[in-house]
Design a protein around this motif. Structure first.
Motif, mmCIF file in Angstrom:
data_model
loop_
_atom_site.group_PDB
_atom_site.id
_atom_site.type_symbol
_atom_site.label_atom_id
_atom_site.label_comp_id
_atom_site.label_asym_id
_atom_site.label_seq_id
_atom_site.Cartn_x
_atom_site.Cartn_y
_atom_site.Cartn_z
ATOM 1 N N LYS A 131 -13.733 1.918 2.094
ATOM 2 C CA LYS A 131 -13.721 1.332 3.244
ATOM 3 C C LYS A 131 -13.731 3.019 3.697
ATOM 4 C CE LYS A 131 -9.960 2.373 5.763
ATOM 5 N NZ LYS A 131 -8.613 1.445 6.119
ATOM 6 N N PRO A 170 -14.104 3.332 8.170
ATOM 7 C CA PRO A 170 -13.110 4.094 8.570
ATOM 8 C C PRO A 170 -12.798 4.134 9.782
ATOM 9 C CG PRO A 170 -13.225 5.823 6.831
ATOM 10 C CD PRO A 170 -14.085 4.421 6.730
ATOM 11 N N GLY A 216 -11.943 10.747 13.125
ATOM 12 C CA GLY A 216 -12.889 11.741 13.525
ATOM 13 C C GLY A 216 -12.824 11.623 14.948
ATOM 14 N N GLU A 259 -11.027 11.306 17.200
ATOM 15 C CA GLU A 259 -9.667 12.343 18.147
ATOM 16 C C GLU A 259 -9.739 12.151 19.606
ATOM 17 O OE1 GLU A 259 -9.075 13.212 15.139
ATOM 18 O OE2 GLU A 259 -10.564 13.957 14.111
ATOM 19 N N ASN A 319 -13.717 0.603 11.950
ATOM 20 C CA ASN A 319 -12.459 0.801 13.011
ATOM 21 C C ASN A 319 -12.464 1.755 13.890
ATOM 22 O OD1 ASN A 319 -10.908 -1.255 11.288
ATOM 23 N ND2 ASN A 319 -9.949 0.618 9.706
ATOM 24 N N THR A 331 -10.474 5.048 16.007
ATOM 25 C CA THR A 331 -9.129 5.484 16.848
ATOM 26 C C THR A 331 -8.965 6.499 17.439
ATOM 27 O OG1 THR A 331 -9.786 7.246 14.986
ATOM 28 C CG2 THR A 331 -7.743 5.578 13.566
ATOM 29 N N TYR A 367 -1.334 13.494 6.577
ATOM 30 C CA TYR A 367 0.307 13.500 8.090
ATOM 31 C C TYR A 367 1.016 14.068 6.992
ATOM 32 C CZ TYR A 367 -1.874 10.699 11.147
ATOM 33 O OH TYR A 367 -2.939 10.855 12.004
HETATM 34 O O1 V47 Z 1 -10.006 12.144 12.457
HETATM 35 C C1 V47 Z 1 -5.834 14.902 11.252
HETATM 36 C C2 V47 Z 1 -5.940 12.445 12.611
HETATM 37 C C3 V47 Z 1 -7.588 11.569 10.936
HETATM 38 C C4 V47 Z 1 -3.150 14.830 12.085
HETATM 39 O O2 V47 Z 1 -9.614 3.599 9.559
HETATM 40 C C5 V47 Z 1 -4.388 13.827 12.610
HETATM 41 O O3 V47 Z 1 -7.748 2.709 7.954
HETATM 42 C C6 V47 Z 1 -2.336 13.745 13.794
HETATM 43 O O4 V47 Z 1 -8.665 8.130 10.413
HETATM 44 N N1 V47 Z 1 -1.393 14.596 13.342
HETATM 45 C C7 V47 Z 1 -8.063 11.362 10.061
HETATM 46 N N2 V47 Z 1 -3.034 12.841 12.992
HETATM 47 C C8 V47 Z 1 -6.782 9.816 9.168
HETATM 48 C C9 V47 Z 1 -7.512 7.991 9.821
HETATM 49 C C10 V47 Z 1 -7.397 6.698 9.428
HETATM 50 C C11 V47 Z 1 -5.888 6.743 9.056
HETATM 51 C C12 V47 Z 1 -5.656 4.820 8.718
HETATM 52 C C13 V47 Z 1 -7.030 4.203 8.844
HETATM 53 C C14 V47 Z 1 -7.772 4.222 9.132
HETATM 54 C C15 V47 Z 1 -8.426 3.362 8.842
HETATM 55 C C16 V47 Z 1 -7.820 5.566 9.766
HETATM 56 O O5 V47 Z 1 -6.312 11.685 11.582
HETATM 57 C C17 V47 Z 1 -8.221 12.201 11.529
HETATM 58 C C18 V47 Z 1 -7.251 13.105 13.164
HETATM 59 O O6 V47 Z 1 -7.427 12.480 14.083
HETATM 60 N N3 V47 Z 1 -5.740 14.037 12.062
HETATM 61 N N4 V47 Z 1 -4.777 15.571 11.463
HETATM 62 C C19 V47 Z 1 -2.406 15.779 12.935
HETATM 63 N N5 V47 Z 1 -2.340 16.697 12.612
#
Ligand code: V47
Length: 764
Positions: free
Chosen positions: A137, A171, A174, A176, A211, A213, A319
């Motif tokens: 993914k 995934p 991005g 946001e 997915n 977010t 995280y």
């Molecule tokens: O796009 C970055 C986020 C995302 C921070 O598709 C933050 O299954 C909180 O998208 N506090 C990347 N969030 C991670 C992600 C993800 C994670 C798990 C599963 C899947 C999936 C996708 O993390 C970034 C951003 O939105 N991010 N910094 C922060 N300080």
């Protein structure tokens, strides 16, 4: 405006929640009601099941071209803690996972300016060569949009190449927050919301599932959250392909938005429940345990989440760096126990939400769950089991009803017979009154948190202790280190620049910066980041930035230590795209290999679409020099003269100086490329009084800029529609021409046949 009871009535009749009513429900409905509504929606999709998977993340680099306010992960090239995994290192990571039974590798990282689509594809190929039956993914829409643009190919072509390399799913990162105004504040240089949605639309149309977010819990409003969910729901209606929605809770440590803090657990529960109720066309809501922590994740299951993500195996830092679990890992047993403790049935899934059952002995045939869903069988943790899994995996059937879902629970329950048979009375009671218990738990949890915070803060943050940050600027690096050590601070060299008039090894900037009007205090052991002047001018490779957006190009050049000499505007198909770059009069191409001294100027030729030469001059008041320059360049303007007043005496003052005057006042309607001179002062009273006057004006011009951007977007949309219309007309014309050619050919054949017939008769 509808009342909550009216909204609930129509929801119970199975009608779709409107965006307007979602805001009311979000704000006004009691928690227990949201839980009830969300659980009923969840049960219609996944019954009592809650999914998890066996997965790892690979984060190839934390170097990122974009500089999002909320990100704790991003580093610049050359930062001491920047990393970049080579292909061999990625391969090594995959090799280590052979035979562990994982079913998914999730690749996500910073948008590294030097990474090409070929490199991204090669990463996937290397992983697939070692884990052929594990789903990759890979890459967020932001990365895919960037790599395609950089390569000069369409999104579809970019996706096709990644898919050919073995990418199976995308995934949700991005996204946001889609609201353009807020997006421009928290992640101004990331791809636009439209572009993010375009990548997922293209993927869905190509049969690639994805997915989605939303980053929440920072400075967004409920209306902006609903707007985000609404855009996702609309896309799913138009081009279905989202498997899961993942609300990502903003974690506040070590980033530039830290002072915003984190939202409450109640807010988290409302977020989960409203996602489930509003997104009636996205089957799964994932409570990502790495972001929430285990107890909040467990609670989220009572608010409609039906997925908690995976085993992770300490493979993601996004995280951890923002304050969550430092080494996130959960065993299958722990994941299953978490689900069971919340009163649900844990099921392992693959990337596409097919159920996986692992068995010690091979079974002769495909099995079916009680929900009628086809399931994949895996045999223990044998490395070959991946292969078997793929052979036996088939597409999922359409949703089954609630009764079947309950049956599934009983099958699973009987599998775990003894364990469930010995359930205590308390547990049974807990399950009967899950909402009540959840609310009580939130209350108790909140109280405990306050007490812990009170005493914890005293002990762990050495609340009473703080150190005034000294001014290290102009000190020698070694002196600064000694002084910092003496008072209990740590020095980290963040950057090195070269200024010929300053001695080598001298500190020229620091963060946190001292202030001449108030004391800046930090906790003991806090890191102070310094910029130090190098002993000799560094020679740096000039990066190739053509084909990128102007903002991306500026970021990359600045990051590498170059200055923007001049912006020249030329008519072009792509508005705001860098068409050509020059240094010292020489055009740079992709293959140019040239090193120039730090601080050299680069001229950029930038495209504008006809009739779009106009931009707005931004308000620069109160900005430091580098911020003011960057703001002018990204607004499409040139920097003319930079002058300091008499309060700026030395280098240290230059670093602290702020803009108090600009030759072009903030206004709309100037031609792109216009030169603006800036004047800086260290007189803080002057800056303060001027910024009070300009605050309201600034809001006015911000609004003007926003309106202009909207106009430009509407124009772009109209042009795209016009292009499609012309294309359709052209196609219709081509088809008509082909038809008439066919008719002509047919009539020619008839003529030939009749002539031949006549000749035959003559010959007879
Ligand atoms: O796009 C970055 C986020 C995302 C921070 O598709 C933050 O299954 C909180 O998208 N506090 C990347 N969030 C991670 C992600 C993800 C994670 C798990 C599963 C899947 C999936 C996708 O993390 C970034 C951003 O939105 N991010 N910094 C922060 N300080």
């Amino acid at each position: 405006m509808q009342s909550v009871s009216h909204i609930v009535d129509y929801l119970r009749r199975g009608e779709r929640l409107t965006a307007e009513d979602a805001v009311v429900l979000w704000r006004e409905a009691p928690l227990w009601l949201l839980s009830e509504l969300a659980l009923s929606s969840k049960r219609a999709v996944s019954g009592e099941l809650v999914y998890y998977n066996r997965n790892i993340h690979i984060e190839p680099s934390n170097v990122c071209l974009f500089n999002c306010e909320f990100c704790s992960f991003r580093r610049r090239v050359g930062d001491v803690d920047a990393w970049f995994l080579t292909l061999d290192e990625i391969e090594e990571r995959a090799r280590k996972m052979q035979g562990t039974g994982i079913t998914e590798v999730h690749i996500v990282g910073g948008v590294h300016p030097d990474h090409t689509i070929d490199l991204y594809c090669e990463m996937i190929r290397r992983i697939k060569a070692l884990l052929p039956n594990v789903a990759v993914k890979a890459y967020t829409a932001v990365e895919i949009s960037y790599m395609s643009r950089r390569e000069g190919i369409s999104l579809e072509e970019g996706l096709r190449r990644l898919q050919a390399a073995g990418m199976e799913s995308i995934p949700g990162g991005g996204a946001e927050i889609f609201d353009e105004e807020l997006r421009s504040k928290i992640c101004p240089d990331k791809c636009s919301s439209e572009e993010w949605l375009a990548v997922h639309r293209a993927a869905h149309n190509m049969g690639i599932d994805t997915n989605c977010t939303m980053l929440y819990g920072h400075i967004e409003t409920i209306e902006q959250r609903v707007d985000h969910l609404n855009r996702l729901r609309q896309l799913q209606d138009e081009a279905p392909g989202f498997n899961a929605f993942i609300p990502l809770k903003y974690r506040s440590r070590n980033n530039r938005m830290s002072e915003v803090g984190e939202c409450s657990v109640e807010d988290d529960m409302r977020m989960i429940a409203m996602s489930r109720i509003f997104l009636d066309n996205i089957p799964h809501i994932k409570a990502y345990w790495v972001a929430y922590g285990k107890s909040t994740t467990e609670m989220a299951l009572a608010f409609g989440a039906d997925d908690i993500d995976g085993t992770i195996d300490d493979s993601t830092k996004i995280y951890s760096m923002a304050g969550a679990d430092a080494r996130p890992t959960m065993s299958v047993e722990e994941l299953e126990a978490l689900v069971r403790d919340a009163g649900f049935v844990a099921v392992e899934r693959d990337t596409h939400y097919n159920e996986i059952r692992r068995s010690a002995q091979p079974a002769a045939t495909m099995q079916r769950s009680q929900r009628g869903q086809k399931i994949a069988i895996m045999y223990g943790d044998d490395p070959n089991s991946d292969a078997r899994l793929r052979d036996e995996r088939v597409d999922k059937e359409v949703n089954e009803g609630n009764n079947e879902n309950r049956d599934m629970k009983s099958v699973k329950s009987s599998n775990k017979g003894a364990e469930r048979g010995s359930e205590s009375g308390f547990r049974a009671m807990y399950k009967r009154n899950i909402v009540l218990w959840t609310i009580l738990s939130i209350g108790a949890f909140g109280l405990l948190l306050i007490l812990l915070l009170y005493f914890g803060l005293m002990i762990f943050t050495r609340h009473s202790k703080s150190i005034v940050v000294p001014n290290f600027i102009e000190m020698n690096l070694e002196e600064a280190r000694v002084m910092a050590k003496d008072i209990g601070l740590e020095i980290v060299v963040r950057d090195s620049v070269y200024e010929s008039e300053i001695a080598g090894g001298v500190v020229i900037d620091q963060m946190p910066a001292p202030s001449s009007v108030r004391e800046v205090k930090v906790k003991p052991d806090r890191k102070i980041y310094l910029t130090v002047n190098a002993y000799a001018r560094r020679m740096i490779q000039v990066p190739y930035v053509a084909n990128q957006s102007l903002r991306q190009a500026i970021n990359q050049l600045e990051r590498d230590g170059f200055n923007i000499g001049k912006l020249e505007y030329v008519p072009h198909t792509y508005d705001g795209q860098v068409v050509e770059q020059k240094v010292a009069g020489k055009v740079i191409t992709r293959s140019t290999n040239i090193k120039l001294p730090y601080g050299s100027s680069v001229t950029l030729k930038v495209g504008y679409r006809s009739g779009k030469q106009i931009t707005a001059v931004p308000q620069l008041m109160g900005m430091n020099l580098s911020k003011a320059k960057n703001t002018l360049w990204t607004s499409g303007l040139n920097v003319n003269k930079v002058e300091y007043d008499e309060t700026v005496k030395d280098l240290k003052d230059r670093r602290l100086a702020r803009v108090y005057m600009q030759t072009q006042p903030a206004k709309k309607g100037v031609v792109r490329g216009t030169k603006v001179s800036i004047y800086l002062t260290c007189d803080e009273k002057l800056i303060d009084s001027l910024s009070k006057i300009t605050d309201t004006r600034s809001a006015y011009y911000d609004e003007q800029r926003r309106l202009m951007q909207k106009e430009a977007e509407a124009e772009a949309k109209a042009q795209e529609e016009e292009r499609k219309r012309l294309e359709a007309e052209e196609k219709a014309r081509a088809e008509a021409a082909a038809d008439s050619l066919r008719l002509l050919a047919a009539s020619e054949e008839q003529v030939v046949a009749s002539v031949e017939g006549a000749t035959d008769v003559d010959e007879e």
